[in-house]
Design a protein around this motif. Structure first.
Motif, PDB file in Angstrom:
ATOM      1  N   VAL A  52       0.878  -1.164   0.000  1.00  0.00           N
ATOM      2  CA  VAL A  52       0.000   0.000   0.000  1.00  0.00           C
ATOM      3  C   VAL A  52       0.915   1.214   0.000  1.00  0.00           C
ATOM      4  O   VAL A  52       1.798   1.320   0.844  1.00  0.00           O
ATOM      5  CB  VAL A  52      -0.920   0.014   1.238  1.00  0.00           C
ATOM      6  N   ASP A  53       0.713   2.103  -0.955  1.00  0.00           N
ATOM      7  CA  ASP A  53       1.587   3.271  -1.119  1.00  0.00           C
ATOM      8  C   ASP A  53       3.056   2.852  -1.174  1.00  0.00           C
ATOM      9  O   ASP A  53       3.912   3.471  -0.533  1.00  0.00           O
ATOM     10  CB  ASP A  53       1.392   4.271   0.034  1.00  0.00           C
ATOM     11  N   ASN A  54       3.298   1.773  -1.888  1.00  0.00           N
ATOM     12  CA  ASN A  54       4.662   1.274  -2.069  1.00  0.00           C
ATOM     13  C   ASN A  54       5.321   0.758  -0.801  1.00  0.00           C
ATOM     14  O   ASN A  54       6.520   0.517  -0.772  1.00  0.00           O
ATOM     15  CB  ASN A  54       5.554   2.333  -2.725  1.00  0.00           C
ATOM     16  N   TYR A  58       2.251  -6.844   4.317  1.00  0.00           N
ATOM     17  CA  TYR A  58       2.699  -8.177   4.695  1.00  0.00           C
ATOM     18  C   TYR A  58       3.080  -8.933   3.432  1.00  0.00           C
ATOM     19  O   TYR A  58       2.792  -8.491   2.316  1.00  0.00           O
ATOM     20  CB  TYR A  58       1.660  -8.961   5.512  1.00  0.00           C
ATOM     21  N   GLU A  59       3.741 -10.051   3.649  1.00  0.00           N
ATOM     22  CA  GLU A  59       4.223 -10.799   2.500  1.00  0.00           C
ATOM     23  C   GLU A  59       3.787 -12.257   2.627  1.00  0.00           C
ATOM     24  O   GLU A  59       3.874 -12.852   3.709  1.00  0.00           O
ATOM     25  CB  GLU A  59       5.753 -10.711   2.457  1.00  0.00           C
ATOM     26  N   VAL A 208      -1.377  -2.804  12.458  1.00  0.00           N
ATOM     27  CA  VAL A 208      -1.090  -1.690  11.540  1.00  0.00           C
ATOM     28  C   VAL A 208      -1.577  -2.051  10.144  1.00  0.00           C
ATOM     29  O   VAL A 208      -2.234  -1.251   9.460  1.00  0.00           O
ATOM     30  CB  VAL A 208       0.426  -1.356  11.524  1.00  0.00           C
ATOM     31  N   ALA A 209      -1.280  -3.277   9.727  1.00  0.00           N
ATOM     32  CA  ALA A 209      -1.716  -3.741   8.393  1.00  0.00           C
ATOM     33  C   ALA A 209      -3.234  -3.644   8.256  1.00  0.00           C
ATOM     34  O   ALA A 209      -3.750  -3.185   7.233  1.00  0.00           O
ATOM     35  CB  ALA A 209      -1.257  -5.179   8.159  1.00  0.00           C
ATOM     36  N   ILE A 210      -3.946  -4.048   9.312  1.00  0.00           N
ATOM     37  CA  ILE A 210      -5.419  -3.999   9.274  1.00  0.00           C
ATOM     38  C   ILE A 210      -5.896  -2.551   9.105  1.00  0.00           C
ATOM     39  O   ILE A 210      -6.767  -2.265   8.281  1.00  0.00           O
ATOM     40  CB  ILE A 210      -6.010  -4.634  10.551  1.00  0.00           C
ATOM     41  N   HIS A 217      -9.453   0.537   1.824  1.00  0.00           N
ATOM     42  CA  HIS A 217     -10.743   0.043   1.342  1.00  0.00           C
ATOM     43  C   HIS A 217     -11.774   1.175   1.312  1.00  0.00           C
ATOM     44  O   HIS A 217     -12.521   1.336   0.347  1.00  0.00           O
ATOM     45  CB  HIS A 217     -11.211  -1.092   2.250  1.00  0.00           C
ATOM     46  N   ARG A 218     -11.774   1.943   2.381  1.00  0.00           N
ATOM     47  CA  ARG A 218     -12.696   3.066   2.463  1.00  0.00           C
ATOM     48  C   ARG A 218     -12.422   4.091   1.351  1.00  0.00           C
ATOM     49  O   ARG A 218     -13.329   4.596   0.698  1.00  0.00           O
ATOM     50  CB  ARG A 218     -12.563   3.695   3.854  1.00  0.00           C
TER      51      ARG A 218
END
Ligand SMILES: Nc1nc2c(ncn2[C@@H]2O[C@H](COP(=O)(O)OP(=O)(O)O)[C@@H](O)[C@H]2O)c(=O)[nH]1
Ligand SMILES: [Mg+2]
Length: 469
Positions: A52-54, A58-59, A208-210, A217-218
């Motif tokens: 997200v934004d480069n 997670y991987e 943080v990922a969530i 998404h929003r």
């Protein structure tokens, strides 16, 4: 701490053909993951970072399935260390010793990221019965000593989850159902929330990922509503103009102008579809060409109105308000007047289309010699139902694309049992929309505040709709 990582990593492992690659694809929002009907589609591990934004959130590692689990476990047992905390070193030794051995290539590919610190996501197909052959794989994974969870995927129609849970519960701290084809955004978040508790060290970074994913998404929904409303306003206020020979247009000139007018609106819709696909990383999704696909139900057909815009009831109400009982006003028509109107029309299904003037969805005006020009102009759209058709079709498309899993490789099925506008918009909002539509029908220039109000209404109602979904 030595194995502290900036972002969580997970190796997705299991038997061949259980949906590992599909899960990686769904969780990484990446349609390029190879998914296959035949086992062995995934030959070497591949990493799929979710960015997200480069920045990597997670991987995930997509891995080949276990092939020779029994032999590996035998080797590990032969080299059994004196205490359990040294078992991972034995797994590392196995990898080092067999790296060049093609017989164990698949297992080395899948074990490597785990011994390097990745968490384990073990995937099973719980539509097939449990069998002890899986215990060997689970035992090997246990030797790695990494945080782990099991995912129950239901590929077929049967459901053996109860017996699977009894077995998996002995090996994995966490056992969750997750269907990579049907999972929506909230299922994805729930899975991540469960994963956050697998390992204390990861809790923070997964949280943080969530947050990042929820925000993204929003944003995507807001962007989608933006392009949808811009499109609707553009199409509703569109005016087609054409020079003509004489003061009065010929039938031929009128027909050609109508075709061009329609073609532009259809083009607008196609462009909107591409914009929505692009927002949700589904650009160029294959679409079905069946009878009921959006592509095949013309924007200007009676079917489109009844399927995508308004229920039979709403068609009658709004239609009648424009014509038969225009004098009663829109408030009554959209409010409590339904019963009265329905009985007025006699619920004549066949007659509704004709009454609505579907064959005359646009109104043509022939401009006179304005500024010395002979000009034919069509638009803006006068039909009272047409805005709802645009809204219904575009929100249905947005819904289908935004909820499409990246694991899906089949064509997008667009059905006639999509939703109706009355499922999305409350009565108050529909009244407000109708007021805006009335202005646009009258040819008013859409002002910034009109556009903003339109977006607010659609966003508010759509968000409530998807939250309850
Ligand atoms: N209907 C359905 N098919 C699935 C599901 N998960 C996987 N598949 C199919 O099962 C096959 C194997 O999936 P894949 O992800 O390649 O499995 P892998 O070998 O474990 O990586 C593919 O044809 C998938 O489309 C599911 O949840 N539902
Ligand atoms: Mg695979």
């Amino acid at each position: 701490m030595s194995n502290t990582i900036e972002y969580p990593k997970f190796a997705v492992v299991g038997h061949p053909n259980k949906g590992k690659s599909s899960i990686v694809s769904a969780l990484s929002h990446d349609s390029s993951v190879q998914i296959g009907d035949t086992p062995g589609t995934t030959q070497v591990k591949r990493s799929f970072p979710l960015k997200v934004d480069n920045k990597i959130v997670y991987e995930l590692f997509d891995t080949p399935g276990f092939q020779r689990a029994r032999q590996i476990l035998a080797w590990l047992n032969e080299h059994k260390p004196s205490s359990a905390d040294k078992r991972v070193d034995v797994v590392k030794a196995f990898i080092a010793e067999h790296r060049e051995n093609p017989r164990f290539r698949d297992e080395i590919e899948l074990l490597e990221p785990i011994v390097e610190g990745a968490g384990i996501i073990y995937v099973v197909d719980a539509s097939k019965p449990y069998g002890p052959e899986y215990e060997i794989e689970m035992e090997i994974l246990r030797w790695c000593g990494q945080p782990s969870m099991a995912i129950l995927n239901l590929i077929g129609d049967e459901d053996y989850r109860e017996e699977w849970k009894r077995a998996l519960g002995q090996y994995f701290r966490l056992v969750r159902t997750f269907n990579p084809m049907r999972a929506k955004f909230n299922d994805h978040i729930e899975l991540l929330e469960a994963m956050a508790h697998l390992n204390e060290e990861w809790t923070k970074s997964i949280k943080v990922a969530i947050d990042v994913l929820k925000k993204l998404h929003r944003q995507k929904i807001e962007q989608t509503i933006d392009v949808v409303v811009d499109y609707i306003i553009k199409s509703l206020s569109f005016v087609y103009k054409q020079k003509i020979k004489n003061k009065d247009a010929t039938t031929e000139e009128k027909e050609r102008a109508k075709e061009r007018y329609k073609a532009q609106l259809i083009k607008n819709e196609k462009q909107l579809e591409r914009e929505i696909e692009s927002i949700w990383q589904h650009l160029g999704v294959k679409k079905e060409k069946e009878d009921l696909a959006l592509d095949n139900i013309g924007l200007f057909s009676k079917q489109s109105a009844s399927i995508f815009g308004l229920s039979q009831k709403e068609l009658i109400v709004t239609g009648a308000s424009a014509g038969a009982i225009g004098g009663l006003g829109i408030d009554l028509a959209l409010g409590g007047g339904t019963m009265f109107l329905a009985s007025l029309i006699g619920g004549a299904v066949g007659g509704v289309g004709a009454m609505m003037g579907f064959d005359n969805l646009y109104e043509m005006r022939v401009m006179g010699q304005k500024f010395g020009k002979k000009e034919l102009s069509i638009g803006p759209m006068k039909n009272i139902n047409f805005p709802y058709i645009l809204l219904g079709r575009s929100l249905y498309y947005a819904y289908m694309i935004s909820n499409r899993s990246h694991a899906k490789r089949d064509t997008l099925e667009l059905k006639d049992d999509g939703f109706l506008l009355e499922d999305i918009f409350d009565a108050e909002s529909r009244k407000k929309l109708e007021k805006l539509h009335t202005k646009l029908r009258a040819g008013d220039n859409p002002t910034d505040s009109m556009v903003e109000e339109y977006k607010d209404i659609v966003l508010k109602n759509y968000l409530a709709f998807v939250e309850a979904d």
